[in-house]
Scaffold this motif. Structure first.
Motif, PDB file in Angstrom:
ATOM      1  N   MET A   9      18.630 -20.408  -6.190  1.00 61.94           N
ATOM      2  CA  MET A   9      17.761 -20.266  -7.340  1.00 61.94           C
ATOM      3  C   MET A   9      16.864 -19.378  -7.471  1.00 61.94           C
ATOM      4  N   LYS A  10      16.106 -20.429  -6.905  1.00 61.66           N
ATOM      5  CA  LYS A  10      14.117 -19.458  -6.540  1.00 61.66           C
ATOM      6  C   LYS A  10      14.282 -18.455  -5.837  1.00 61.66           C
ATOM      7  N   ILE A  11      15.464 -17.948  -4.862  1.00 62.82           N
ATOM      8  CA  ILE A  11      15.776 -16.425  -4.554  1.00 62.82           C
ATOM      9  C   ILE A  11      15.941 -15.704  -5.521  1.00 62.82           C
ATOM     10  N   VAL A  12      17.088 -16.245  -6.174  1.00 58.90           N
ATOM     11  CA  VAL A  12      17.684 -14.952  -7.069  1.00 58.90           C
ATOM     12  C   VAL A  12      16.161 -14.961  -8.730  1.00 58.90           C
ATOM     13  N   HIS A  13      15.473 -15.983  -8.981  1.00 56.11           N
ATOM     14  CA  HIS A  13      14.865 -15.705  -9.921  1.00 56.11           C
ATOM     15  C   HIS A  13      13.735 -15.292  -8.811  1.00 56.11           C
ATOM     16  N   ARG A  14      13.040 -14.893  -8.143  1.00 57.43           N
ATOM     17  CA  ARG A  14      11.875 -14.539  -7.042  1.00 57.43           C
ATOM     18  C   ARG A  14      12.492 -12.974  -7.047  1.00 57.43           C
ATOM     19  N   GLN A  15      13.471 -13.019  -6.683  1.00 61.98           N
ATOM     20  CA  GLN A  15      14.133 -11.000  -7.052  1.00 61.98           C
ATOM     21  C   GLN A  15      13.914 -10.361  -7.789  1.00 61.98           C
ATOM     22  N   ILE A  16      14.077 -10.882  -9.075  1.00 58.36           N
ATOM     23  CA  ILE A  16      14.400 -10.404 -10.274  1.00 58.36           C
ATOM     24  C   ILE A  16      13.319 -10.918 -11.479  1.00 58.36           C
ATOM     25  N   PHE A  17      12.237 -11.506 -10.840  1.00 56.50           N
ATOM     26  CA  PHE A  17      10.975 -11.155 -11.470  1.00 56.50           C
ATOM     27  C   PHE A  17       9.904 -10.115 -10.904  1.00 56.50           C
ATOM     28  N   ARG A  18      10.442 -10.490  -9.071  1.00 59.37           N
ATOM     29  CA  ARG A  18       9.628  -8.392  -8.426  1.00 59.37           C
ATOM     30  C   ARG A  18      10.625  -7.618  -9.223  1.00 59.37           C
ATOM     31  N   GLU A  19      11.276  -7.553  -9.364  1.00 63.20           N
ATOM     32  CA  GLU A  19      11.970  -6.250  -9.969  1.00 63.20           C
ATOM     33  C   GLU A  19      12.043  -6.156 -11.166  1.00 63.20           C
ATOM     34  N   HIS A  20      11.778  -6.911 -11.762  1.00 62.87           N
ATOM     35  CA  HIS A  20      10.899  -7.012 -13.723  1.00 62.87           C
ATOM     36  C   HIS A  20       9.209  -6.005 -14.028  1.00 62.87           C
ATOM     37  N   ALA A  21       8.261  -6.431 -12.313  1.00 58.63           N
ATOM     38  CA  ALA A  21       7.572  -6.127 -11.943  1.00 58.63           C
ATOM     39  C   ALA A  21       7.117  -4.307 -11.669  1.00 58.63           C
ATOM     40  N   LYS A  22       8.421  -4.749 -11.032  1.00 64.56           N
ATOM     41  CA  LYS A  22       8.053  -3.200  -9.976  1.00 64.56           C
ATOM     42  C   LYS A  22       8.285  -2.641 -11.080  1.00 64.56           C
ATOM     43  N   LEU A  23       9.481  -2.306 -12.566  1.00 59.10           N
ATOM     44  CA  LEU A  23       9.912  -1.727 -13.717  1.00 59.10           C
ATOM     45  C   LEU A  23       8.915  -1.355 -14.902  1.00 59.10           C
ATOM     46  N   PHE A  24       7.749  -2.538 -14.557  1.00 58.10           N
ATOM     47  CA  PHE A  24       7.057  -2.775 -15.673  1.00 58.10           C
ATOM     48  C   PHE A  24       6.054  -1.842 -14.957  1.00 58.10           C
ATOM     49  N   GLY A  25       5.799  -2.076 -13.961  1.00 59.02           N
ATOM     50  CA  GLY A  25       4.556  -0.716 -13.931  1.00 59.02           C
ATOM     51  C   GLY A  25       4.886   0.216 -13.462  1.00 59.02           C
ATOM     52  N   LEU A  26       5.750   0.765 -13.322  1.00 60.33           N
ATOM     53  CA  LEU A  26       6.419   1.857 -13.240  1.00 60.33           C
ATOM     54  C   LEU A  26       6.164   2.712 -14.726  1.00 60.33           C
ATOM     55  N   SER A  27       7.293   1.878 -15.515  1.00 69.41           N
ATOM     56  CA  SER A  27       6.931   1.894 -17.296  1.00 69.41           C
ATOM     57  C   SER A  27       6.430   2.247 -17.303  1.00 69.41           C
ATOM     58  N   THR A  28       5.075   1.136 -17.592  1.00 69.71           N
ATOM     59  CA  THR A  28       4.028   1.406 -18.065  1.00 69.71           C
ATOM     60  C   THR A  28       3.064   2.164 -17.674  1.00 69.71           C
ATOM     61  N   ALA A  29       3.274   2.403 -16.209  1.00 65.43           N
ATOM     62  CA  ALA A  29       2.083   4.412 -15.930  1.00 65.43           C
ATOM     63  C   ALA A  29       2.548   5.160 -16.043  1.00 65.43           C
ATOM     64  N   SER A  30       4.234   5.454 -16.373  1.00 67.23           N
ATOM     65  CA  SER A  30       4.990   6.873 -16.990  1.00 67.23           C
ATOM     66  C   SER A  30       4.151   7.326 -18.310  1.00 67.23           C
ATOM     67  N   LEU A  31       4.429   6.198 -18.864  1.00 61.59           N
ATOM     68  CA  LEU A  31       4.005   5.895 -20.781  1.00 61.59           C
ATOM     69  C   LEU A  31       3.321   6.491 -20.899  1.00 61.59           C
ATOM     70  N   LEU A  32       1.604   5.706 -20.182  1.00 56.88           N
ATOM     71  CA  LEU A  32       0.426   5.454 -20.435  1.00 56.88           C
ATOM     72  C   LEU A  32      -0.132   6.890 -20.051  1.00 56.88           C
TER      73      LEU A  32
END
Length: 387
Positions: free
Chosen positions: A1-24
């Motif tokens: 589960m730690k691996i799954v959580h890390r992967q989900i968190f990493r994908e959240h961070a990538k999409l968050f950065g992309l969304s923030t940069a695009s909207l900004l």
């Protein structure tokens, strides 16, 4: 589960950065078009523009971060649903509740960051933006009077200086003619002058020393001698209509808002509208950042419910849901500022409603049950197809 959580968190961070940069980027481009007259009136380089936009970023990030958090969670779990990763995880005994820690931790981090921007970053950015604009107006704009040239950029005001030190703002042999008064012409002549900028008040002025004032009204001429005399400049005209409102609650720090609310000055006591705006803005600074974790939790079951939906349609769906949230929030702000509804209740209603719907949605999604609303929607679509 730690691996799954890390992967989900990493994908959240990538999409968050992309969304923030695009909207900004989109918002800054739109803001740049609104302030084009302001920038055209200044002799600004690329570094100067970047500096100004950095100061404006906290104001925009406060609005962008909740939707960026929602998009990152929604698109992550929508992809996992489309790729049947949820089915594979459930086949191995992993429930949706066990996937919640990653989006919850990510939403909490976004909320803390948004609170920092709300409490400190917003006022820091707007104060520096105004101070920098005033400094540019003093040293680089058209009002940086050229030696030996009559300046008529302001209506009914004419400036002239024989010698000019642009860096220090010092003027020698200064002449100003003021025709703003009806049937009256005021002429100021002085051997020395200085361009002054007050960032706190958002104004510029020319201070004359040891000169004379010639005031002509009809056939009457009055001559006055002075030690110091100031002519205030309509800075808003020079800066493309940009307004410098030092008492705008949306640009104050959280500390100043709290002091004005707890111990209101005379201006706030006698202005009921300003008092309500201060109170509403104070509640808004707490309620809006909390939307990061609320919308993140809300997006989690929605992404699972729309399994198989394409990401471009998912993006439109999540934007539409955020529009519903922000519309409710904006209506609550307007009602709070007008006094029609208490901001302590109205501004928290969208968070409570979306949080409740998200919690119920997580329960239904984990039980692989369809929300009643989704059942009604499917029934309505089948009825429409048959008719």
């Amino acid at each position: 589960m730690k691996i799954v959580h890390r992967q989900i968190f990493r994908e959240h961070a990538k999409l968050f950065g992309l969304s923030t940069a695009s909207l900004l980027g989109l918002i800054i481009m739109g803001r740049m078009l609104q302030l084009r007259e302001l920038f055209l009136s200044q002799n600004l380089g690329l570094f100067d523009l970047l500096q100004l936009f950095v100061y404006l970023c906290p104001f925009f990030l406060l609005l962008i971060m909740p939707i960026a958090c929602m998009l990152s969670v929604f698109l992550t779990f929508l992809r996992m649903s489309s790729d049947n990763e949820h089915i594979a995880l459930k086949a191995n005994g992993v429930s949706l509740y066990q996937l919640l820690p990653a989006p919850l931790v990510f939403g909490c981090l976004c909320t803390l960051c948004c609170y920092f921007i709300s409490f400190y970053g917003l006022s820091w950015g707007m104060d520096n933006f105004k101070r920098t604009i005033i400094e540019y107006a003093r040293t680089r704009s058209k009002i940086a009077i050229q030696a030996g040239v009559f300046n008529r950029d302001f209506p009914k005001l004419t400036f002239y200086a024989h010698k000019v030190d642009s860096e220090a703002g010092e003027l020698e042999f200064v002449f100003v003619q003021d025709s703003t008064l009806k049937d009256t012409t005021v002429t100021v002549v002085a051997p020395y002058g200085r361009i002054e900028a007050d960032a706190e008040k958002g104004e510029m002025s020319i201070a004359f020393r040891n000169g004379r004032i010639f005031r002509k009204h009809g056939d009457e001429l009055n001559i006055l001698q002075f030690g110091t005399y100031k002519v205030r400049l309509p800075l808003g005209r020079l800066l493309g209509g940009f307004k410098f409102d030092k008492d705008k609650p949306s640009e104050m720090s959280i500390g100043r808002l709290w002091r004005m609310h707890r111990d209101p000055p005379q201006k706030v006591l006698h202005d009921e509208g300003l008092r309500r705006k201060v109170e509403t803005e104070l509640v808004k600074r707490w309620a809006l950042p909390f939307g990061c974790i609320v919308l993140g939790l809300f997006a989690f079951p929605v992404a699972c419910a729309f399994r198989g939906l394409r990401q471009q349609y998912g993006l439109l769906l999540s934007m539409g849901l955020f529009l519903v949230y922000y519309t409710c929030f904006s209506v609550a702000v307007s009602l709070g500022e007008t006094g029609a509804f208490s901001p302590y209740v109205g501004l928290w209603i969208p968070n409570v409603v979306f949080l409740g719907v998200g919690a119920v949605g997580v329960y239904y999604a984990n039980q692989e049950k369809t929300l009643p609303v989704m059942t009604l929607l499917a029934y309505w679509r089948s009825w429409r197809a048959e008719s």
